[in-house]
Design an enzyme around this catalytic site. Structure first.
Site, short mmCIF file in Angstrom:
data_model
loop_
_atom_site.label_atom_id
_atom_site.label_comp_id
_atom_site.label_asym_id
_atom_site.label_seq_id
_atom_site.Cartn_x
_atom_site.Cartn_y
_atom_site.Cartn_z
N SER A 8 0.85 -1.20 0.00
CA SER A 8 0.00 0.00 0.00
C SER A 8 0.88 1.24 0.00
O SER A 8 1.59 1.52 0.97
CB SER A 8 -0.91 -0.01 1.23
OG SER A 8 -1.60 1.22 1.29
N HIS A 33 -1.19 -1.13 -4.30
CA HIS A 33 -2.49 -0.76 -3.72
C HIS A 33 -2.47 0.74 -3.43
O HIS A 33 -1.59 1.25 -2.76
CB HIS A 33 -2.68 -1.57 -2.43
CG HIS A 33 -3.97 -1.34 -1.72
ND1 HIS A 33 -5.14 -1.98 -2.07
CD2 HIS A 33 -4.28 -0.54 -0.66
CE1 HIS A 33 -6.11 -1.61 -1.26
NE2 HIS A 33 -5.62 -0.72 -0.39
N ASP A 35 -4.68 3.92 -1.91
CA ASP A 35 -5.82 4.32 -1.08
C ASP A 35 -6.27 5.72 -1.44
O ASP A 35 -5.51 6.68 -1.29
CB ASP A 35 -5.41 4.29 0.40
CG ASP A 35 -5.18 2.88 0.89
OD1 ASP A 35 -6.08 2.05 0.73
OD2 ASP A 35 -4.08 2.61 1.42
N MET A 37 -8.77 8.61 -0.39
CA MET A 37 -9.61 9.03 0.75
C MET A 37 -10.06 10.47 0.54
O MET A 37 -9.25 11.32 0.16
CB MET A 37 -8.79 8.96 2.04
CG MET A 37 -8.16 7.62 2.31
SD MET A 37 -7.12 7.72 3.78
CE MET A 37 -6.49 6.04 3.85
N HIS A 66 -8.32 1.49 -4.15
CA HIS A 66 -9.27 1.33 -3.05
C HIS A 66 -9.93 2.68 -2.79
O HIS A 66 -9.31 3.60 -2.28
CB HIS A 66 -8.47 0.83 -1.82
CG HIS A 66 -9.25 0.69 -0.57
ND1 HIS A 66 -8.65 0.39 0.64
CD2 HIS A 66 -10.57 0.80 -0.31
CE1 HIS A 66 -9.57 0.31 1.59
NE2 HIS A 66 -10.74 0.57 1.04
N MET A 68 -12.07 5.05 -0.91
CA MET A 68 -12.72 5.39 0.36
C MET A 68 -13.32 6.78 0.21
O MET A 68 -12.86 7.75 0.80
CB MET A 68 -11.69 5.34 1.50
CG MET A 68 -11.32 3.93 1.90
SD MET A 68 -9.80 3.84 2.85
CE MET A 68 -8.64 3.73 1.51
N MET A 137 -11.73 -5.44 5.32
CA MET A 137 -10.91 -4.51 6.10
C MET A 137 -10.65 -5.13 7.47
O MET A 137 -11.58 -5.54 8.17
CB MET A 137 -11.63 -3.17 6.30
CG MET A 137 -11.73 -2.29 5.07
SD MET A 137 -10.17 -1.94 4.22
CE MET A 137 -9.20 -1.14 5.50
N GLY A 142 -8.87 4.45 6.90
CA GLY A 142 -8.54 5.86 7.09
C GLY A 142 -7.06 6.12 7.29
O GLY A 142 -6.56 7.17 6.93
N ASP A 175 -6.86 -6.15 4.16
CA ASP A 175 -6.18 -4.86 4.22
C ASP A 175 -6.26 -4.30 5.63
O ASP A 175 -7.35 -4.08 6.16
CB ASP A 175 -6.89 -3.91 3.22
CG ASP A 175 -6.22 -2.56 3.06
OD1 ASP A 175 -5.12 -2.36 3.59
OD2 ASP A 175 -6.83 -1.70 2.39
N GLY A 177 -3.09 -3.67 8.93
CA GLY A 177 -2.31 -4.31 10.00
C GLY A 177 -1.71 -5.66 9.62
O GLY A 177 -1.39 -6.47 10.48
C1 DX5 Z 1 -6.35 1.84 5.47
C2 DX5 Z 1 -5.90 1.52 4.07
C3 DX5 Z 1 -4.81 0.54 3.98
C4 DX5 Z 1 -3.53 0.96 4.63
C5 DX5 Z 1 -2.89 -0.29 5.16
O1 DX5 Z 1 -7.46 2.65 5.41
O2 DX5 Z 1 -6.99 0.99 3.33
O3 DX5 Z 1 -4.56 0.15 2.64
O4 DX5 Z 1 -2.63 1.61 3.77
O5 DX5 Z 1 -1.79 0.07 5.91
P1 DX5 Z 1 -1.20 -0.86 7.03
O6 DX5 Z 1 -0.72 -2.11 6.38
O7 DX5 Z 1 -0.09 -0.03 7.59
O8 DX5 Z 1 -2.29 -1.14 8.05
ZN ZN Z 2 -6.51 0.14 1.34
#
Ligand code: DX5
Ligand code: ZN
Length: 218
Positions: A8, A33, A35, A37, A66, A68, A137, A142, A175, A177
């Site tokens: 990501s 990936h 994100d 937002m 992705h 959001m 998720m 976020g 996705d 942690g």
């Molecule tokens: C969170 C994102 C993830 C994020 C994951 O909202 O959708 O893609 O970048 O990051 P890590 O792997 O650090 O949790």
């Molecule tokens: Zn993501």
């Protein structure tokens, strides 16, 4: 199939975006990936079209986007024009998901639905066979760097059972942690695609970390 690793880019060093992408190009990453937002659907703002276009320019890997954002339907064509190879929309952001999925597929890219931690698997049971991917998720979306929600394994197992029972070809993506401590169990539970941000980009040797996630080594 062998599971896939999607780093990501949110956690990358954006001041060195070109070289971060160069690093991913020579790594075992299967896609990047991204994100998106909007500061409304999630309490954070990330990337717009110029960044996606820049990533596309330098990436030799597919782009997994992705969304959001509150009204994804307004921007599907634009993200595809910017370089998306797959588009993921949140169940929670959309009241006409079937139409959105069909539109994404008609536009020629892979279509996925994302479930937040509080959204149960059965919400998508009627459309499961229409989806290329379901993204579970494993944190509230976020931010990067949050702690993996431990009960997510059973949700992945439940989704896997649903996919098998409907004889669907849908892939399971995870996705939030993700790291080498939970990767093996995630794949065992049914995950096909692991997204990882912080764990890869905060490491001193991201290429080795990607390789370990690929080999499910700790
Ligand atoms: C969170 C994102 C993830 C994020 C994951 O909202 O959708 O893609 O970048 O990051 P890590 O792997 O650090 O949790
Ligand atoms: Zn993501």
């Amino acid at each position: 199939m062998q599971h896939l690793i999607y780093p990501s880019i949110l956690s990358a060093d954006l001041g060195n975006l070109k070289s971060e992408i160069g690093m991913l190009n020579v790594s075992e990453a299967d896609a990047i990936h991204i994100d998106i937002m909007d500061g409304v659907f999630v309490p954070n703002i990330s990337f717009g079209f110029p960044i996606v276009e820049t990533i596309k320019k330098y990436s030799e890997k597919p782009l997994d986007i992705h969304l959001m954002i509150t009204n994804p339907n307004l921007y599907l064509e634009k993200f595809i024009a910017a370089g998306a190879n797959s588009l993921l929309v949140h169940y929670e952001s959309n009241n006409s998901l079937y139409r959105t999925i069909e539109k994404i597929k008609k536009l020629g890219v892979k279509a996925g639905v994302v479930l937040n931690p509080h959204s149960p698997v059965n919400l998508i049971k009627d459309i499961i066979a229409d989806l290329d991917v379901v993204l579970i998720m494993t944190v509230d979306p976020g931010y990067g760097g949050q702690e993996f929600i431990n009960w997510s394994y059973r949700k992945i197992e439940e989704l896997k059972n649903l996919i098998i029972s409907r004889q669907a070809n849908t892939l399971i993506q995870v996705d939030g942690g993700v790291n080498t401590n939970n990767a093996k169990r995630l794949v065992k539970s049914g995950a096909d695609i692991l997204v990882a941000g912080n764990f890869i980009f905060q490491a001193s040797d991201p290429i080795t970390v990607i390789s370990k996630l690929k080999l499910l080594k700790t």
